[in-house]
Each structure stands twice: as structure tokens, then as C-alpha cells.
Motif scaffolding. Structure first.
Motif, short mmCIF file in Angstrom:
data_model
loop_
_atom_site.label_atom_id
_atom_site.label_comp_id
_atom_site.label_asym_id
_atom_site.label_seq_id
_atom_site.Cartn_x
_atom_site.Cartn_y
_atom_site.Cartn_z
N LEU A 40 54.23 -2.45 92.49
CA LEU A 40 54.43 -3.53 91.52
C LEU A 40 55.81 -4.15 91.73
CD1 LEU A 40 52.75 -4.66 89.24
CD2 LEU A 40 53.80 -3.04 87.68
N SER B 287 57.68 -12.11 95.35
CA SER B 287 56.85 -13.27 95.00
C SER B 287 57.62 -14.56 94.75
CB SER B 287 56.03 -12.92 93.77
OG SER B 287 56.92 -12.67 92.71
N SER C 113 57.15 -17.10 97.34
CA SER C 113 55.85 -17.78 97.38
C SER C 113 55.89 -19.05 96.55
CB SER C 113 54.74 -16.89 96.85
OG SER C 113 54.68 -15.69 97.55
N THR C 114 56.44 -18.93 95.33
CA THR C 114 56.51 -20.10 94.45
C THR C 114 57.36 -21.19 95.12
OG1 THR C 114 56.45 -18.55 92.61
CG2 THR C 114 56.99 -20.82 92.07
N ILE D 83 44.57 -11.80 102.10
CA ILE D 83 44.72 -10.73 101.11
C ILE D 83 43.98 -9.50 101.64
CG2 ILE D 83 44.34 -10.06 98.71
CD1 ILE D 83 43.98 -12.96 97.97
N GLN E 149 42.08 -6.06 101.11
CA GLN E 149 41.31 -5.37 100.06
C GLN E 149 40.66 -4.15 100.67
OE1 GLN E 149 41.43 -6.45 97.06
NE2 GLN E 149 41.48 -8.67 96.95
N PHE F 93 45.73 -17.23 94.37
CA PHE F 93 46.28 -16.12 93.58
C PHE F 93 45.35 -14.91 93.59
CE2 PHE F 93 48.56 -19.67 91.34
CZ PHE F 93 49.85 -19.24 91.61
N HIS G 213 42.66 -7.63 90.13
CA HIS G 213 44.02 -7.63 90.69
C HIS G 213 44.54 -9.03 90.94
CE1 HIS G 213 44.71 -3.36 90.98
NE2 HIS G 213 43.42 -3.25 91.28
N CYS H 136 46.70 -12.29 90.78
CA CYS H 136 48.17 -12.33 90.68
C CYS H 136 48.63 -12.30 89.23
CB CYS H 136 48.68 -13.59 91.36
SG CYS H 136 50.44 -13.83 91.11
N SER I 179 54.02 -18.97 87.75
CA SER I 179 54.17 -19.76 88.98
C SER I 179 53.59 -21.15 88.81
CB SER I 179 53.43 -19.09 90.13
OG SER I 179 54.22 -18.10 90.65
C1 HEM Z 1 52.92 -19.29 94.22
C2 HEM Z 1 53.33 -18.06 93.96
C3 HEM Z 1 52.48 -16.83 94.11
C4 HEM Z 1 51.38 -16.61 94.92
C5 HEM Z 1 50.73 -17.58 95.91
C6 HEM Z 1 50.92 -15.27 94.64
C7 HEM Z 1 49.81 -14.68 95.22
C8 HEM Z 1 49.35 -13.42 94.95
C9 HEM Z 1 48.19 -12.81 95.58
C10 HEM Z 1 47.33 -13.47 96.64
C11 HEM Z 1 48.04 -11.57 95.05
C12 HEM Z 1 46.98 -10.53 95.44
C13 HEM Z 1 45.73 -10.72 94.62
C14 HEM Z 1 44.61 -9.80 95.05
O1 HEM Z 1 44.87 -8.70 95.58
O2 HEM Z 1 43.44 -10.18 94.86
C15 HEM Z 1 49.11 -11.39 94.09
C16 HEM Z 1 49.30 -10.25 93.36
C17 HEM Z 1 50.35 -10.06 92.51
N1 HEM Z 1 51.32 -10.98 92.17
FE1 HEM Z 1 51.49 -12.85 92.86
N2 HEM Z 1 51.75 -14.69 93.71
C18 HEM Z 1 52.71 -15.61 93.35
C19 HEM Z 1 53.71 -15.45 92.41
C20 HEM Z 1 53.93 -14.30 91.69
C21 HEM Z 1 54.98 -14.11 90.73
C22 HEM Z 1 56.02 -15.18 90.33
C23 HEM Z 1 54.88 -12.83 90.27
C24 HEM Z 1 55.71 -12.08 89.27
C25 HEM Z 1 56.42 -12.61 88.32
C26 HEM Z 1 53.75 -12.23 90.94
C27 HEM Z 1 53.32 -10.93 90.73
C28 HEM Z 1 52.21 -10.37 91.31
C29 HEM Z 1 51.77 -9.00 91.08
C30 HEM Z 1 52.47 -7.98 90.19
C31 HEM Z 1 50.61 -8.81 91.82
C32 HEM Z 1 49.76 -7.53 91.90
C33 HEM Z 1 48.66 -7.58 90.88
C34 HEM Z 1 47.75 -6.37 90.98
O3 HEM Z 1 47.60 -5.79 92.07
O4 HEM Z 1 47.14 -6.01 89.95
N3 HEM Z 1 53.20 -13.14 91.80
N4 HEM Z 1 49.89 -12.54 94.05
#
Ligand code: HEM
Length: 274
Positions: free
Chosen positions: A89, A96, A99-100, A146, A148, A201, A206, A208, A214
Motif C-alpha cells: 500500500l 502514484s 501518474s497524476t 496491470i 493480476q 484505474f 482493487h 485504484c 486524481s
Molecule cells: C492518474 C493517476 C493514477 C493512476 C493512473 C493510477 C492507476 C492505478 C492502477 C492501474 C491500479 C491497479 C488497479 C488494479 O490492480 O486493478 C492502482 C491501484 C492503486 N492506486 Fe492508483 N493510480 C493513480 C493515482 C493514485 C493516487 C493519487 C493514489 C493515492 C493517493 C493511488 C493509490 C492506489 C492504491 C493504494 C492502489 C492499490 C489498490 C488495491 O490494490 O486495492 N493511486 N492505481
């Protein structure tokens, strides 16, 4: 993201420095993966995980009003997160922010290529900022693939996946699939149906965790940028970080024209910065 998590600058350590990160980029870039690189990257990742575990330990002993402490408390008091999940986490949140930033940069580059769309957004930000954000996410997802793992034996898309199979979903391809997005899927267009969300996302349990934050950031950043800059020109093609799984802008050079505003209007970007 350090502020967001509550990590002080002196707590960052060598393991999370850009120099360490570039080792990982080398390994997942277009170059050949050698045993030596694999070993180096595994060592780096292990060191980063150990460092994160040390930070959690520190918050256990000296709790503060920060996200790290809240995560530790969720693990201890509610028993909801394992140590491994806490560490993953942390790295998801830590990484992340880029990414934004990359979606904003690539969205601006596309608006520079499509001045008529920038004009739409400028004229009515409330009507178009959601479309601009969703299309920027679809067109250049910062995370291109991604990983999985099939929890159970699964039948999907006319294929069988045995339990435990590793699956890579290539988001970049899905986001431009003409069967879903139409024949103009390769074209950037903020007028697409913004309810038709892309896979950028992820999806499912899971999805995002930061997607709402974002999205809000990207919408505002794009709307404010075009509002402040009356003309935007790409001075050169954006440079991309040569990374296989991620797809992020390394460098974006723009020329912008800021017209004089009437007194009381929004303050323009200072001439030298423009
Ligand atoms: C444009 C910005 C972002 C993109 C493109 C993005 C994309 C993603 C993707 C593709 C996943 C994996 C989803 C999956 O496994 O199906 C993910 C998971 C996650 N993201 Fe982001 N993310 C972004 C911004 C953020 C931000 C700003 C945060 C935190 C403040 C964040 C926190 C997380 C967390 C904690 C997970 C894991 C969730 C889980 O496994 O339950 N992300 N994100």
C-alpha cells in the motif's frame, strides 16, 4: 506524496532516492534483462521494503497524526492489513503522484495538438473538464499494464485461466480498442462520452484507491491551464520515460501565449515563466 503519507524528508533514505528508482527503470525498460540486472533490482526492492517496514515500526513506537500511523493502527486494532499489504500500500501511494502528473502533462500536450478542444474547455470548463480528464486518462494511461493473478479457475474472453495464473492486462490496448471506442479510438477527443470510463484505474475490488483524488486534480489542472494560457504550442514531441509497464512523460516543452486580462480578471502566468 511524502506529505500525504507523513514521511519526513530525512526519513526517505537512500532506498527511495531517484538514483535507486533509475535502477528499476533500467530493468523494466526496453533493454535486455540480464541476471545481473535482475539481482540488482531485487536487492533494491528488498531494501526499499525493509526501509518501509522500519518506517511503520517507528510510527508504532511514536504515533503521529499522519497517514502512516493510521495505516499501522488499522493493522493493529482492526487486524485488517497484513505487514506485506501495508508495505505494498505504501509503495502504491508513494509512486502514484507521478501518474497524476504524467496524465496532466500528456493531456496538455494533446490539448496543444487540438486547439479547438482546448477552446471548448476554456469556454466552458464545467461542461468539458470531466471529458478532458477522462480522455487524457484513456488516451495515455500512465500505467500501461496491470498485473493480476487468477484467484480461482476462470473462464473469460473464450480463454481458460487456471487458478494461480499470472495475467497482464494491457490497459493501453484496451483503452484504444475500436470494438469498444469506435473507429476513431486512436483519436484524442474530449467530446467522447465521459461516463464511459477507461481501464486506466483498473477495475473491481482493487480499483485504484486514489482515483477520485486524481480525477479531481487532473480536471482542475487541465481547466486552469487552458484558462490561463490562451494559446498552447508543443515546442517538441514530449519525451517518454522508456518503461514497459508504465508510460509517463519525462519532459514536455511548451510555448504559451497569455493575453492581457481585464482588471479584476484571473492573474496571468508571469511573462518570464510563460
Ligand atoms: C492518474 C493517476 C493514477 C493512476 C493512473 C493510477 C492507476 C492505478 C492502477 C492501474 C491500479 C491497479 C488497479 C488494479 O490492480 O486493478 C492502482 C491501484 C492503486 N492506486 Fe492508483 N493510480 C493513480 C493515482 C493514485 C493516487 C493519487 C493514489 C493515492 C493517493 C493511488 C493509490 C492506489 C492504491 C493504494 C492502489 C492499490 C489498490 C488495491 O490494490 O486495492 N493511486 N492505481
Amino acid at each position: 506524496m511524502m506529505d500525504f503519507l507523513g514521511v519526513d524528508e530525512d526519513e526517505l533514505g537512500n532506498t527511495m532516492s531517484p538514483a535507486g528508482g533509475s535502477t528499476v527503470i533500467d530493468a523494466f525498460g526496453p533493454g535486455e534483462m540480464t541476471e545481473q540486472t535482475r539481482a540488482m533490482v531485487n536487492t533494491y526492492i528488498q531494501a526499499a521494503m525493509d526501509h518501509t517496514a522500519m518506517l511503520y515500526d517507528r510510527r508504532r513506537q511514536q504515533p503521529r497524526d499522519d497517514l502512516l500511523t493510521h495505516l499501522v493502527q488499522a493493522q493493529n486494532e482492526e487486524g485488517r492489513l497484513t505487514e506485506g499489504e501495508l508495505i505494498t500500500l505504501f509503495s502504491s501511494i508513494f509512486g502514484s503522484g507521478t501518474s497524476t502528473a504524467s496524465i496532466i502533462a500528456s493531456g496538455i500536450a494533446e490539448l496543444a495538438r487540438h486547439p479547438e478542444q482546448a477552446e471548448l474547455l476554456r469556454g466552458n470548463p464545467d461542461a468539458w473538464k470531466k471529458g478532458a480528464c477522462e480522455e487524457s486518462l484513456r488516451y495515455r494511461p500512465a500505467i500501461n499494464a496491470i498485473g493480476q493473478k487468477a484467484a480461482n479457475h476462470t473462464h473469460a474472453f473464450d480463454m481458460e485461466f487456471a487458478a494461480g495464473t499470472h495475467i497482464t492486462v494491457v490497459v493501453g490496448a484496451v483503452n484504444r480498442d475500436p470494438r469498444h471506442w469506435g473507429e476513431d479510438a486512436e483519436h484524442f477527443d474530449i467530446r467522447r462520452d465521459s461516463q464511459n470510463a477507461s481501464l486506466s484505474f483498473g477495475i473491481g475490488p482493487h480499483v485504484c484507491l486514489g482515483h477520485a483524488m486524481s480525477r479531481a486534480t487532473i480536471e482542475e489542472a487541465l481547466a486552469v491551464f487552458v484558462e490561463r494560457c490562451d494559446e498552447i504550442e508543443l515546442l517538441e514531441e514530449p519525451r517518454w520515460i522508456p518503461f514497459v509497464q508504465e508510460n509517463k512523460v519525462e519532459n514536455l516543452r511548451l510555448g504559451v501565449l497569455v493575453k492581457e486580462r481585464a482588471a479584476g480578471g484571473i492573474s496571468p502566468i508571469a511573462g518570464d515563466r510563460a
